[in-house]
Motif scaffolding. Structure first.
Motif, PDB file in Angstrom:
ATOM      1  N   LEU A 216     -43.308  23.426 -68.134  1.00  9.85           N
ATOM      2  CA  LEU A 216     -43.069  23.183 -66.719  1.00  9.85           C
ATOM      3  C   LEU A 216     -42.371  21.847 -66.469  1.00  9.85           C
ATOM      4  O   LEU A 216     -41.712  21.663 -65.455  1.00  9.85           O
ATOM      5  CB  LEU A 216     -44.391  23.214 -65.950  1.00  9.85           C
ATOM      6  CG  LEU A 216     -44.824  24.594 -65.452  1.00  9.85           C
ATOM      7  CD1 LEU A 216     -46.274  24.576 -65.016  1.00  9.85           C
ATOM      8  CD2 LEU A 216     -43.952  25.049 -64.288  1.00  9.85           C
ATOM      9  N   GLY A 217     -42.508  20.928 -67.415  1.00  7.71           N
ATOM     10  CA  GLY A 217     -41.842  19.644 -67.268  1.00  7.71           C
ATOM     11  C   GLY A 217     -40.329  19.807 -67.209  1.00  7.71           C
ATOM     12  O   GLY A 217     -39.644  19.074 -66.508  1.00  7.71           O
ATOM     13  N   ALA A 220     -39.211  20.932 -63.705  1.00  5.66           N
ATOM     14  CA  ALA A 220     -39.619  20.091 -62.577  1.00  5.66           C
ATOM     15  C   ALA A 220     -38.438  19.419 -61.896  1.00  5.66           C
ATOM     16  O   ALA A 220     -38.405  19.280 -60.675  1.00  5.66           O
ATOM     17  CB  ALA A 220     -40.623  19.041 -63.040  1.00  5.66           C
ATOM     18  N   LYS A 240     -40.176  25.490 -55.764  1.00  4.67           N
ATOM     19  CA  LYS A 240     -40.700  24.571 -56.769  1.00  4.67           C
ATOM     20  C   LYS A 240     -41.851  23.706 -56.263  1.00  4.67           C
ATOM     21  O   LYS A 240     -42.892  23.622 -56.900  1.00  4.67           O
ATOM     22  CB  LYS A 240     -39.557  23.678 -57.250  1.00  4.67           C
ATOM     23  CG  LYS A 240     -39.992  22.525 -58.128  1.00  4.67           C
ATOM     24  CD  LYS A 240     -38.824  21.775 -58.687  1.00  4.67           C
ATOM     25  CE  LYS A 240     -38.115  20.946 -57.622  1.00  4.67           C
ATOM     26  NZ  LYS A 240     -36.963  20.228 -58.174  1.00  4.67           N
ATOM     27  N   ARG A 241     -41.673  23.099 -55.092  1.00  6.36           N
ATOM     28  CA  ARG A 241     -42.697  22.166 -54.621  1.00  6.36           C
ATOM     29  C   ARG A 241     -44.024  22.878 -54.391  1.00  6.36           C
ATOM     30  O   ARG A 241     -45.086  22.334 -54.661  1.00  6.36           O
ATOM     31  CB  ARG A 241     -42.255  21.482 -53.331  1.00  6.36           C
ATOM     32  CG  ARG A 241     -40.995  20.653 -53.492  1.00  6.36           C
ATOM     33  CD  ARG A 241     -40.751  19.845 -52.240  1.00  6.36           C
ATOM     34  NE  ARG A 241     -41.916  19.046 -51.921  1.00  6.36           N
ATOM     35  CZ  ARG A 241     -42.128  17.829 -52.412  1.00  6.36           C
ATOM     36  NH1 ARG A 241     -41.254  17.284 -53.202  1.00  6.36           N
ATOM     37  NH2 ARG A 241     -43.219  17.167 -52.098  1.00  6.36           N
ATOM     38  N   PHE A 244     -45.738  23.370 -57.747  1.00  7.64           N
ATOM     39  CA  PHE A 244     -46.282  22.176 -58.383  1.00  7.64           C
ATOM     40  C   PHE A 244     -47.413  21.562 -57.570  1.00  7.64           C
ATOM     41  O   PHE A 244     -48.354  21.013 -58.121  1.00  7.64           O
ATOM     42  CB  PHE A 244     -45.178  21.139 -58.602  1.00  7.64           C
ATOM     43  CG  PHE A 244     -44.403  21.376 -59.864  1.00  7.64           C
ATOM     44  CD1 PHE A 244     -44.878  20.917 -61.080  1.00  7.64           C
ATOM     45  CD2 PHE A 244     -43.198  22.058 -59.843  1.00  7.64           C
ATOM     46  CE1 PHE A 244     -44.177  21.130 -62.249  1.00  7.64           C
ATOM     47  CE2 PHE A 244     -42.487  22.281 -60.998  1.00  7.64           C
ATOM     48  CZ  PHE A 244     -42.984  21.815 -62.202  1.00  7.64           C
ATOM     49  N   TYR A 245     -47.314  21.661 -56.240  1.00 12.15           N
ATOM     50  CA  TYR A 245     -48.310  20.942 -55.432  1.00 12.15           C
ATOM     51  C   TYR A 245     -49.368  21.851 -54.816  1.00 12.15           C
ATOM     52  O   TYR A 245     -50.365  21.380 -54.302  1.00 12.15           O
ATOM     53  CB  TYR A 245     -47.602  20.108 -54.361  1.00 12.15           C
ATOM     54  CG  TYR A 245     -46.721  19.063 -54.973  1.00 12.15           C
ATOM     55  CD1 TYR A 245     -47.243  18.172 -55.910  1.00 12.15           C
ATOM     56  CD2 TYR A 245     -45.366  18.979 -54.662  1.00 12.15           C
ATOM     57  CE1 TYR A 245     -46.452  17.222 -56.512  1.00 12.15           C
ATOM     58  CE2 TYR A 245     -44.565  18.027 -55.266  1.00 12.15           C
ATOM     59  CZ  TYR A 245     -45.105  17.153 -56.190  1.00 12.15           C
ATOM     60  OH  TYR A 245     -44.314  16.217 -56.793  1.00 12.15           O
TER      61      TYR A 245
END
Lengths: 341, 356
Positions: A216-217, A220, A240-241, A244-245
């Protein structure tokens, strides 16, 4: 919303093997727009590479069965005749493979391979094609391209070979570039260069990119949307956001939690997802992640649909846990050490 | 560095050069300086992380340590005994005490042998126990590494990558070694499985009283497991330091750029993060740059000293050694990095003359 460049609807790919029917891809849907980067993330065996190869008709075989639709410019790639596919491959949809060592032909010079690709799709002279090849090699950052164009693959380093692969993929200004683990075989320093390059070229050529990775890095920084795949299915999808969040699937938490993070203090113990992915011949009933999920409960034996369960409409997942439970439980996996920091 | 009593392994001025043969007579026309003057020590029970890009000599160093390769010059002292120049017969009893875990779990297990045989063969070779005892021991080992005793009669191809790496770990443990050199043990695995294997290695360390030399190219991975970290570039160590100090306060420009290249799974952090992209590629180790080997790619390169004087490892903190003439000034911000844009397209027509 602009017309999507590529639309995948209910894609299923099955392979008949001696051991039984392998459900390599079992329900994948997504849309891809021009200028966007879609990240497909999952472990080995999650069906991400088969999905990508199917988009180019590379999985066609006697033993393969397809369901669903892959619509590119109004045509279904799955049922398209081989001759039309050949026009598309490398020309409109190009692919960058994981291992630049095995995906370039070792007995041909790098330049020759790119010239061949150009001349297969466009009627240009050899000299013109060669000039374009040199330009391309320069564009992907290969120093002294005039000489390297005549190098054999073994004369180039891993990073250079991957650049040559990218040049080859871009040779016909494709609409879609599929990058299958383009940086997995490379050092982190080279990885950073290649990712920056991919993003720059995407902006320049206005192509769409599908970036496949298990890390996933990697997605990102450059992805816009992300699909998380597990055992042949999309288990979570969204911008994406969001992913990740506000990740919703315990599997996504596991993926996020198992990457050691340099920007945080060292953890006592790395989080890991226990066990290994299921066999695709004998996929668990209900939620496919259930056997490895620390939060599985009764309802998980019932199959969850990929639907929207949060406030943001584009964010889909397959998990029966209630929203409150998820937001509470995931802290154990992903943010445990962030609260101390 | 100095000798200390707790050292299990001492490496002094180790060099490993590989000859380059040319032509019909296979004349030696030069040498690849894979490892060039490396000194290190490993304390008992310690984990040393060895980091660097491919081609920097970290695997060669690891292989010299377990004497899979004979060093060209220099000394290796293992547990009080100099082993650098020992012949194979004299080495044999020592082999028990140092084992290796390899990078590729697909290539490092014999596909024709059953797991039980793979793990028990080292014991058989060294004459440990009888058949029954060995079998019992293997079953215990399988459980220790998180597999089950029923796996005894299976073949390697029946396992996934992570499980195979566990078999590799069990094989390394079979002889109860003192030192394990792990050469990129997790880089071929998925991130989710990497964490499993790392946690396993960490938990085994105390139980089996192990000292690790952990080779990797990913700084995020070694941070987790290492007590100290050595950063290698083109055959030499450029920085060596206690693990946390290296991350909090990297001093060598190469370390700084390596750290900046590791992606972080967080879009906001990613957007703010500045990656230092090193220009160009690793120079050929057959013809390494003079003086500071990093000067051809260093963003802080200075017109003096960098090209004329070999930087020694200098102590700049508690156990923190750096081979850079300008480390303090760079740290203090007194030297500005040179703007380099390695992947900017050059659209101009060819001007450069073809090099000979």
């Amino acid at each position: 919303m602009p017309e999507p460049l590529l639309e995948v609807k209910g894609l299923k790919v099955r392979f008949a093997t001696e051991d039984g029917l392998v459900r390599a891809v079992d329900g994948v849907d997504f849309e891809l727009e021009r200028g966007k980067v879609l990240g497909i993330v999952g472990e080995s065996g999650s069906g991400k590479s088969v999905t990508a190869m199917t988009l180019l008709g590379l999985t066609r075989d006697q033993n393969a069965a397809f369901e669903g639709e892959v619509v590119y410019k109004g045509q279904d790639v799955l049922t398209m005749p081989e001759s039309r596919l050949r026009d598309i491959r490398g020309n409109e949809i190009a692919m960058i493979f994981q291992d630049p060592m095995t995906s370039l032909n070792p007995v041909y010079r790098v330049g020759q391979q790119i010239v061949e690709a150009i001349r297969a799709h466009e009627s240009v002279s050899k000299r013109q094609a060669r000039r374009r090849t040199i330009d391309l090699l320069k564009q992907v950052g290969i120093p002294s391209a005039e000489e390297r164009v005549d190098a054999f693959p073994h004369e180039l380093s891993g990073g250079m070979r991957q650049r040559a692969m990218i040049a080859l993929a871009l040779s016909c200004n494709p609409d879609i570039v599929i990058a299958d683990e383009p940086t997995t075989a490379l050092d982190v320093t080279i990885q950073a260069q290649i990712l920056a390059l991919l993003d720059k070229l995407r902006a320049e050529f206005d192509s769409a990119v599908i970036l496949i990775t298990h890390d996933l890095g990697v997605v990102a920084s450059i992805a816009h949307d992300i699909l998380v795949m597990y055992a042949g299915r999309v288990v979570e999808a969204g911008p994406k956001r969001e992913l990740f969040y506000d990740p919703q699937m315990p599997y996504s938490w596991g993926l996020l939690g198992s990457i050691p993070r340099l920007d945080r203090p060292k953890q006592e113990k790395l989080h890991s997802i226990t066990g290994s992915p299921p066999s695709l011949i004998n996929v668990p009933r209900g939620c496919t992640f259930r056997p490895r999920c620390p939060y599985a409960f009764d309802r998980c034996t019932e199959e969850p649909e990929l639907v929207n369960r949060v406030e943001v409409p584009d964010h889909l997942d397959r998990c029966w846990l209630s929203l409150d439970d998820k937001r509470r439980l995931r802290l154990e996996t992903i943010a445990a050490e962030a609260s101390i920091a | 560095m100095t000798e200390n009593d707790g050292a299990l392994l001492e490496i002094r001025q180790l060099k490993k050069w590989f000859p380059i043969h040319k032509g019909f007579m296979r004349r030696v026309s030069g040498h690849v300086h894979a490892v060039d003057d490396v000194s290190l020590s490993l304390a008992k029970g310690e984990t040393l992380g060895l980091v660097g890009e491919s081609g920097c000599g970290k695997s060669t160093l690891g292989r010299c340590v377990v004497r899979l390769l004979a060093p060209t010059s220099g000394e290796i002292v293992f547990d009080g005994q100099s082993i650098g120049q020992l012949r194979s017969r004299a080495l044999r009893p020592l082999r028990r005490q140092m084992q290796m875990i390899f990078q590729d779990p697909y290539a490092s297990l014999n596909p024709r042998k059953r797991v039980g045989t793979i793990i028990s063969d080292p014991m058989k070779i060294h004459g440990i126990g009888d058949r029954q005892e060995r079998k019992k021991k293997v079953e215990e080992l399988l459980e220790t590494v998180g597999l089950s005793p029923e796996h005894y009669n299976r073949f390697p191809h029946e396992f996934s990558g992570g499980q195979r790496q566990r078999i590799g770990v069990a094989r390394a443990l079979a002889l109860r070694p003192k030192l394990i050199v792990a050469d990129e043990p997790v880089s071929a695995l998925d991130v989710s499985i990497q964490a499993q294997v790392l946690n396993l290695l960490e938990s085994l360390q105390t139980g089996f009283d192990l000292t690790y030399m952990f080779i990797a190219h990913d700084l995020a991975v070694v941070r987790h497991i290492s007590d100290r970290i050595a950063v290698m570039y083109l055959g030499v160590i450029v920085e060596i330091s206690p693990a946390e100090a290296l991350y909090d306060n990297p001093l060598h420009p190469y370390t700084i750029s390596l750290l900046s290249a590791v992606p972080i799974p967080d879009p906001d952090v990613e957007a703010k993060r500045e990656t230092i992209l090193l220009p160009g590629e690793l120079p050929s180790p057959a013809n390494p740059p003079a003086a500071c080997r990093f000067h051809t790619r260093c963003p802080y390169v200075q017109p003096t000293r960098c090209t004329t004087e070999v930087p020694e490892l200098r102590k700049l903190g508690d156990g923190h050694f750096v081979a850079c003439h300008w480390a303090e000034k760079i740290k203090a911000g007194a030297i500005e990095p040179i703007e380099s844009t390695p992947i900017e397209p050059e659209r101009q027509d060819p001007v450069e003359a073809p090099s000979a």
